[in-house]
Every structure is written in C-alpha cells, then in structure tokens.
Design an enzyme around this catalytic site. Sequence first.
Site, short mmCIF file in Angstrom:
data_model
loop_
_atom_site.label_atom_id
_atom_site.label_comp_id
_atom_site.label_asym_id
_atom_site.label_seq_id
_atom_site.Cartn_x
_atom_site.Cartn_y
_atom_site.Cartn_z
N PRO A 25 0.83 -1.21 0.00
CA PRO A 25 0.00 0.00 0.00
C PRO A 25 0.87 1.26 0.00
O PRO A 25 1.82 1.35 0.77
CB PRO A 25 -0.79 -0.12 1.31
CG PRO A 25 -0.05 -1.11 2.15
CD PRO A 25 0.63 -2.03 1.19
N ALA A 59 -3.31 3.43 2.37
CA ALA A 59 -3.97 3.68 3.65
C ALA A 59 -5.21 4.54 3.38
O ALA A 59 -5.08 5.68 2.94
CB ALA A 59 -3.02 4.40 4.60
N GLN A 101 -6.13 -1.15 2.08
CA GLN A 101 -5.66 -1.02 3.45
C GLN A 101 -6.54 -0.01 4.18
O GLN A 101 -6.57 1.17 3.82
CB GLN A 101 -4.20 -0.55 3.47
CG GLN A 101 -3.61 -0.55 4.88
CD GLN A 101 -2.21 0.03 4.93
OE1 GLN A 101 -1.97 1.13 4.46
NE2 GLN A 101 -1.28 -0.72 5.52
N TYR A 185 0.52 4.83 13.34
CA TYR A 185 -0.85 5.32 13.18
C TYR A 185 -1.71 4.72 14.30
O TYR A 185 -1.20 4.02 15.18
CB TYR A 185 -1.35 5.01 11.76
CG TYR A 185 -0.49 5.71 10.72
CD1 TYR A 185 -0.44 7.10 10.69
CD2 TYR A 185 0.31 5.00 9.83
CE1 TYR A 185 0.38 7.77 9.77
CE2 TYR A 185 1.13 5.65 8.92
CZ TYR A 185 1.16 7.04 8.89
OH TYR A 185 1.98 7.70 8.00
N GLY A 326 7.07 -2.01 -2.84
CA GLY A 326 6.60 -0.63 -2.85
C GLY A 326 7.29 0.14 -3.95
O GLY A 326 6.86 0.14 -5.11
C1 FNR Z 1 4.52 3.90 1.69
N1 FNR Z 1 4.31 2.96 2.69
C2 FNR Z 1 3.04 2.78 3.18
N2 FNR Z 1 2.80 1.78 4.07
C3 FNR Z 1 1.54 1.52 4.48
O1 FNR Z 1 1.34 0.60 5.26
N3 FNR Z 1 0.50 2.26 4.03
C4 FNR Z 1 0.67 3.29 3.15
O2 FNR Z 1 -0.30 3.92 2.72
C5 FNR Z 1 1.99 3.61 2.75
N4 FNR Z 1 2.26 4.65 1.92
C6 FNR Z 1 3.48 4.75 1.31
C7 FNR Z 1 3.69 5.67 0.27
C8 FNR Z 1 4.89 5.71 -0.43
C9 FNR Z 1 5.06 6.64 -1.58
C10 FNR Z 1 5.93 4.83 -0.03
C11 FNR Z 1 7.24 4.82 -0.78
C12 FNR Z 1 5.75 3.97 1.01
C13 FNR Z 1 5.33 1.95 2.99
C14 FNR Z 1 5.34 0.88 1.90
O3 FNR Z 1 4.11 0.18 1.85
C15 FNR Z 1 6.48 -0.13 2.11
O4 FNR Z 1 6.25 -0.82 3.30
C16 FNR Z 1 7.84 0.55 2.14
O5 FNR Z 1 7.96 1.50 1.10
C17 FNR Z 1 8.98 -0.44 2.04
O6 FNR Z 1 8.91 -1.17 0.83
P1 FNR Z 1 9.82 -0.79 -0.45
O7 FNR Z 1 9.38 0.54 -0.96
O8 FNR Z 1 11.25 -0.79 0.01
O9 FNR Z 1 9.53 -1.90 -1.44
#
Ligand code: FNR
Length: 364
Positions: A25, A59, A101, A185, A326
């Site tokens: 997400p 989220a 989510q 959160y 992500g």
């Molecule tokens: C996120 N992440 C995130 N996590 C989550 O639980 N809900 C969310 O809405 C978001 N939003 C979000 C936006 C953006 C632009 C990023 C880059 C990250 C965290 C994401 O889901 C993930 O856990 C982390 O980015 C780590 O994974 P990657 O990016 O290393 O593959």
Amino acid sequence: EDAATLFTPLKIRGVTLRNRIAMSPMCQYSSEDGFANDWHLAHHAARAVGGAGLLIAEATGVVPEGRITPHCLGVWKDEHIPALRRVTDFITAHGSVPGIQLAHAGVKASRHRPWHPQRGQYVPVEEGGWLPVGPTARRYRDDGPVPHELTVAEIRGIVGSFAEAAQRSIRAGFRVIELHFAHGYLGHGFLSPLMNERTDEYGGSFENRVRFLLESVRAVRAALPEEAPLFVRFSCTDWVEGGWTLEDSVKAARLVKEEGVDLIDCSTGGASRNADIPVGPDYQVPFAAEIRGKTGILTGAVGLITEPAQANAIIADGRADLVLLGRELLRDPNWPLRAWVDLESETPPPIAREYAWALGETRR
Ligand code: FNR
C-alpha cells in the site's frame, strides 16, 4: 514444478492470487474529500497490467479524521463506492486482485503531503486540518498539536467505522482487506508502549494494549464475507528499547489468527522518531519468517525487495508467503514481467494480452 516459486498461485479463503507478488500500500495523496479519481485508476491499472497478483490500495481513511493528509483516500461514506468500483473493476478484468488497506492515522493525522513545502508538519484547522486523536494526549512532534485522548465510547465508534469501511470496500469490489496496525498510526499507537500511556482497559498490560486490535479484527471479520481474506500490517518492532517487540508481534499474531486473520504483513517502525533502523535489502524479512515459523500464519515480507532472485528466494525458502513491493513497483510497474524473464518461469507471461502477443516467447 516451476522453479520460479514466485509464480506459484496462492489461495487464501475464496481468493486465488496468480503469483506471490503484491503491490505494497502506498499513499498517493491525490484525493479530494477521500474520492478516488483518474490518478488512482492509472496507478492501479499500470500495475494490474504489469502482472502483480495483488494490489493493496493505500492507507484509506475509515473516518475523515483518520486520514494522514486532507488528500488521502477514504471509504467513510457510500458516495465513495462508485469511483473505487471503477478501479477495482479494471484490476479484476486484468487478472489481479484488488485489496485495500483500511486505516486511521491517529496522532499522525492532519499533516501536509510530502510535496508540500511544509511536508510532514500539521495542517492547521484554519487551513482544512483537524485536531488529531490518539490513545494518549501526547504530541507526536514538538511542533504539532496536543492530540485529543480518545474516550472509550469514541474508541468503540472507530471500531465500528472499521467494520463499516470493510463492508463498503467489499461493495466497491475489493476482495482482500488489510488493517493498518503499523507505522505509528492509530492501531499501532494502541499496541506500542511508546505511544499508549492509558491506564484504562485499553492501555498498560499487553492484554489491554491489544484490545483495540482484537476488537477491530472481530468487528471487521464479522462484517466480511467468509471468502474474503483479512490481512493485518504490523510494525513488528519499534526498534526502540521499551517499545513493541517481535515477541509481542508473535503473541499478537497468534491471537488474531484465532479471530480469523489470514496473513500478517510484516513491516516495522513508526512509533518513535528516534528509532535507529538498520535499513537494507531484506531487513524486515526475518520478522515475516519468525512470525510464520512460530505461529503458522501466512506472512508477507516487505522492505527493499527489489531483485527477482531475492524475492523468489524469500518464497522458495519459506520465509514468507507473499512479497510486497513498494518503490520498486513505482520504478517499474512491469517488474513481474522482468522477474518472469529472469527466473525463467514456465507460467504464461504476467502481462496483459495486448502486450504479451507482441513480446512473444523471446523473453527479451
Ligand atoms: C509507503 N508505505 C506505506 N505503508 C503503508 O502501510 N500504508 C501506506 O499507505 C503507505 N504509503 C506509502 C507511500 C509511499 C510513496 C511509499 C514509498 C511507502 C510503505 C510501503 O508500503 C512499504 O512498506 C515501504 O515503502 C517499504 O517497501 P519498499 O518501498 O522498500 O519496497
């Protein structure tokens, strides 16, 4: 058997994912009044066409005050359903599974989006912000407002909002529901001793700190059809002495498994701005492996998973059941196709037929 384990389907309840690759997400901060729009369609469409088995939408606020920013997605009213339906219909038509989510941002709500000059700072009420709420009336940042400490009646109201949002999400075509209990959160705020200083039945002991989690899970599970998988994202550790730990996460995973949760999405951090996090490839994978090994629940691994062989090994070694990507899926929506080529998978190419026929069997 296909040596590319990453491309073996995963069946959870009544839903079969075509492979083990999920989009994690990611907030898009591009909604007005919580509504999905063309951006959300484009964002999800590219990654559905690109071959991911599951897409988990950002989220999404279960109440307006539960949004991180005024531009976050929402599912707090029936009017949100049609625009979400447009996104889920496209995802489903291309063989991916739409997930969402559900979230409440708690004390981290009402902030500016990342590309605003005051990124991360709180949006004042006069500028369309609101007073954040949390387990405890304690500032998250020194320059932020003192949040409102939730009453027991208000906590029960939020539990109900999660259940209603889950029902609305199903009506909007989502087939997997994830509850956001990570990253500082509201959900994580109740779990973590660093954020929860309550002295009533929602704070203090482990049993009290998991009460909001268990009540939310029960209410959402009861609101969902039997065939719909339910995930929970945990911050499996706060990375801070005296905070929430992996051991706590294992215990909590056991409890929610009994309540009908199917998968723990294993992230970390977010309760404290002073945490020292050893970020690197696979840095959160051991949490997914430990929870899976100790409880038998399905797990998802996330965080700096970028290479096909790396992702495949996580599944093949039994460290997790799903990998969530992500940022790598932002860089390359067709990452699953790259993985399919690299891993020499014997499954059909994970790309829409409009492109697949042209790419043929050359694997280039
Ligand atoms: C996120 N992440 C995130 N996590 C989550 O639980 N809900 C969310 O809405 C978001 N939003 C979000 C936006 C953006 C632009 C990023 C880059 C990250 C965290 C994401 O889901 C993930 O856990 C982390 O980015 C780590 O994974 P990657 O990016 O290393 O593959």
